[in-house]
Design a protein around this motif. Sequence first.
Motif, PDB file in Angstrom:
ATOM      1  N   GLY B  31      26.844  31.861  -7.885  1.00  0.00           N
ATOM      2  CA  GLY B  31      26.525  30.446  -7.716  1.00  0.00           C
ATOM      3  C   GLY B  31      25.958  30.105  -6.349  1.00  0.00           C
ATOM      4  N   GLN B  32      26.140  30.997  -5.378  1.00  0.00           N
ATOM      5  CA  GLN B  32      25.588  30.751  -4.043  1.00  0.00           C
ATOM      6  C   GLN B  32      24.067  30.926  -4.052  1.00  0.00           C
ATOM      7  N   VAL B  33      23.421  30.246  -3.111  1.00  0.00           N
ATOM      8  CA  VAL B  33      21.958  30.260  -3.076  1.00  0.00           C
ATOM      9  C   VAL B  33      21.450  30.984  -1.822  1.00  0.00           C
ATOM     10  N   LEU B  34      20.486  31.857  -2.053  1.00  0.00           N
ATOM     11  CA  LEU B  34      19.864  32.625  -0.972  1.00  0.00           C
ATOM     12  C   LEU B  34      18.456  32.091  -0.719  1.00  0.00           C
ATOM     13  N   LYS B  35      18.145  31.876   0.552  1.00  0.00           N
ATOM     14  CA  LYS B  35      16.776  31.510   0.922  1.00  0.00           C
ATOM     15  C   LYS B  35      16.114  32.738   1.533  1.00  0.00           C
ATOM     16  N   MET B  36      14.943  33.088   1.022  1.00  0.00           N
ATOM     17  CA  MET B  36      14.244  34.264   1.542  1.00  0.00           C
ATOM     18  C   MET B  36      12.814  33.866   1.906  1.00  0.00           C
ATOM     19  N   ILE B  37      12.379  34.324   3.065  1.00  0.00           N
ATOM     20  CA  ILE B  37      11.025  34.028   3.524  1.00  0.00           C
ATOM     21  C   ILE B  37      10.264  35.342   3.633  1.00  0.00           C
ATOM     22  N   ALA B  38       9.038  35.365   3.100  1.00  0.00           N
ATOM     23  CA  ALA B  38       8.234  36.580   3.161  1.00  0.00           C
ATOM     24  C   ALA B  38       6.787  36.234   3.476  1.00  0.00           C
ATOM     25  N   THR B  39       6.058  37.233   3.987  1.00  0.00           N
ATOM     26  CA  THR B  39       4.628  37.023   4.219  1.00  0.00           C
ATOM     27  C   THR B  39       3.791  37.897   3.286  1.00  0.00           C
ATOM     28  N   ASP B  40       4.444  38.784   2.553  1.00  0.00           N
ATOM     29  CA  ASP B  40       3.763  39.665   1.614  1.00  0.00           C
ATOM     30  C   ASP B  40       3.448  38.865   0.345  1.00  0.00           C
ATOM     31  N   PHE B  50      11.920  40.374 -10.267  1.00  0.00           N
ATOM     32  CA  PHE B  50      13.291  40.719  -9.871  1.00  0.00           C
ATOM     33  C   PHE B  50      14.274  39.766 -10.556  1.00  0.00           C
ATOM     34  N   ALA B  51      13.919  38.460 -10.548  1.00  0.00           N
ATOM     35  CA  ALA B  51      14.778  37.450 -11.181  1.00  0.00           C
ATOM     36  C   ALA B  51      14.889  37.712 -12.682  1.00  0.00           C
ATOM     37  N   ASP B  52      13.752  37.982 -13.322  1.00  0.00           N
ATOM     38  CA  ASP B  52      13.738  38.207 -14.776  1.00  0.00           C
ATOM     39  C   ASP B  52      14.578  39.421 -15.164  1.00  0.00           C
ATOM     40  N   GLN B  53      14.498  40.457 -14.328  1.00  0.00           N
ATOM     41  CA  GLN B  53      15.168  41.703 -14.713  1.00  0.00           C
ATOM     42  C   GLN B  53      16.622  41.786 -14.287  1.00  0.00           C
ATOM     43  N   THR B  54      17.001  40.987 -13.292  1.00  0.00           N
ATOM     44  CA  THR B  54      18.393  41.067 -12.842  1.00  0.00           C
ATOM     45  C   THR B  54      19.217  39.874 -13.298  1.00  0.00           C
ATOM     46  N   GLY B  55      18.525  38.816 -13.758  1.00  0.00           N
ATOM     47  CA  GLY B  55      19.247  37.644 -14.252  1.00  0.00           C
ATOM     48  C   GLY B  55      19.700  36.685 -13.163  1.00  0.00           C
ATOM     49  N   ASN B  56      19.284  36.938 -11.908  1.00  0.00           N
ATOM     50  CA  ASN B  56      19.561  35.979 -10.831  1.00  0.00           C
ATOM     51  C   ASN B  56      18.438  34.932 -10.852  1.00  0.00           C
ATOM     52  N   PRO B  57      18.753  33.662 -11.166  1.00  0.00           N
ATOM     53  CA  PRO B  57      17.680  32.681 -11.328  1.00  0.00           C
ATOM     54  C   PRO B  57      16.921  32.407 -10.025  1.00  0.00           C
ATOM     55  N   LEU B  58      15.586  32.383 -10.145  1.00  0.00           N
ATOM     56  CA  LEU B  58      14.729  32.008  -9.014  1.00  0.00           C
ATOM     57  C   LEU B  58      14.551  30.490  -9.102  1.00  0.00           C
ATOM     58  N   LEU B  59      15.213  29.777  -8.210  1.00  0.00           N
ATOM     59  CA  LEU B  59      15.221  28.309  -8.294  1.00  0.00           C
ATOM     60  C   LEU B  59      13.889  27.722  -7.863  1.00  0.00           C
ATOM     61  N   LYS B  67       3.425  31.492   4.526  1.00  0.00           N
ATOM     62  CA  LYS B  67       4.780  32.028   4.296  1.00  0.00           C
ATOM     63  C   LYS B  67       5.203  31.687   2.872  1.00  0.00           C
ATOM     64  N   TYR B  68       5.853  32.624   2.252  1.00  0.00           N
ATOM     65  CA  TYR B  68       6.348  32.411   0.895  1.00  0.00           C
ATOM     66  C   TYR B  68       7.852  32.189   0.976  1.00  0.00           C
ATOM     67  N   ILE B  69       8.284  31.091   0.385  1.00  0.00           N
ATOM     68  CA  ILE B  69       9.697  30.732   0.501  1.00  0.00           C
ATOM     69  C   ILE B  69      10.342  30.737  -0.889  1.00  0.00           C
ATOM     70  N   PHE B  70      11.429  31.456  -0.971  1.00  0.00           N
ATOM     71  CA  PHE B  70      12.111  31.603  -2.263  1.00  0.00           C
ATOM     72  C   PHE B  70      13.559  31.142  -2.145  1.00  0.00           C
ATOM     73  N   PHE B  71      14.021  30.507  -3.195  1.00  0.00           N
ATOM     74  CA  PHE B  71      15.443  30.181  -3.308  1.00  0.00           C
ATOM     75  C   PHE B  71      15.953  30.870  -4.564  1.00  0.00           C
ATOM     76  N   MET B  72      16.931  31.711  -4.376  1.00  0.00           N
ATOM     77  CA  MET B  72      17.475  32.441  -5.518  1.00  0.00           C
ATOM     78  C   MET B  72      18.974  32.230  -5.602  1.00  0.00           C
ATOM     79  N   LYS B  73      19.413  31.952  -6.827  1.00  0.00           N
ATOM     80  CA  LYS B  73      20.840  31.731  -7.053  1.00  0.00           C
ATOM     81  C   LYS B  73      21.467  33.023  -7.539  1.00  0.00           C
ATOM     82  N   LYS B  74      22.593  33.365  -6.969  1.00  0.00           N
ATOM     83  CA  LYS B  74      23.270  34.579  -7.443  1.00  0.00           C
ATOM     84  C   LYS B  74      23.954  34.300  -8.772  1.00  0.00           C
ATOM     85  N   LYS B  75      23.716  35.159  -9.743  1.00  0.00           N
ATOM     86  CA  LYS B  75      24.285  34.937 -11.086  1.00  0.00           C
ATOM     87  C   LYS B  75      25.786  35.185 -11.091  1.00  0.00           C
TER      88      LYS B  75
END
Lengths: 156, 75
Positions: B31-40, B50-59, B67-75
Amino acid sequence: MTTKKMAIIATKGTLDMAYPPFILASTAAALGYEVQVFFTFYGLQLLRKDLSDVKISPLANPAMPMPVPMPVMVQMLPGMETMATMMMKDKLKKKGVASLEELRSLCQEADVKFIACQMTVDLFDFQKSDFIDGIEYGGAAMFLGFAGDTDICLFV
Amino acid sequence: MNFDKEFDASGLSCPLPILKTKKALADMTSGQVLKMIATDCGSVKDMQAFADQTGNPLLSSTEEGGKYIFFMKKK
């Protein structure tokens, strides 16, 4: 959900050909795959503690992008391989690509199983002490026992 | 968006942003949310995969000034 599995046979020991097995193995492990990599022939070099002998050669490698065009006669001069390797490593670092050592340890942390081909170890008189810890030694039948039941199986 | 953990993968190329995301999620709770920043730029499709295959929703997946900014919720 059943765990997906991937098996890779790594047969090459050059810098460029070392990347695909380690990148795919570490990424698959991150995606939850169970992964085994079988290192045979020159691929065994990738399991050595010291990876400084893993090099890239411009010779007979016409697709390698070069900063300046270089005739084959020049490519075969002593030191060219070392220079090409230095330049490639420098480029990889600048572009934020992980080193082989880093990818390899990420694989091991993620429980990717590394298997060294026992026959090739004997063939080349390699010492087990030259290889990293945490690997297994086995043969074709052992690898096929796992590979036969995988979703992805690659020969690199 | 609120998040519980953040890491910056700027300057890192494939597959490091994914591998480090996996590691970052490992010590988070469901339920915790991870913020990840990437330039790739490849990380946009990779994070979705990664979200589709691991089931951790990409919010969310956004781009801001290179910069690419991602918020991912841990399943």
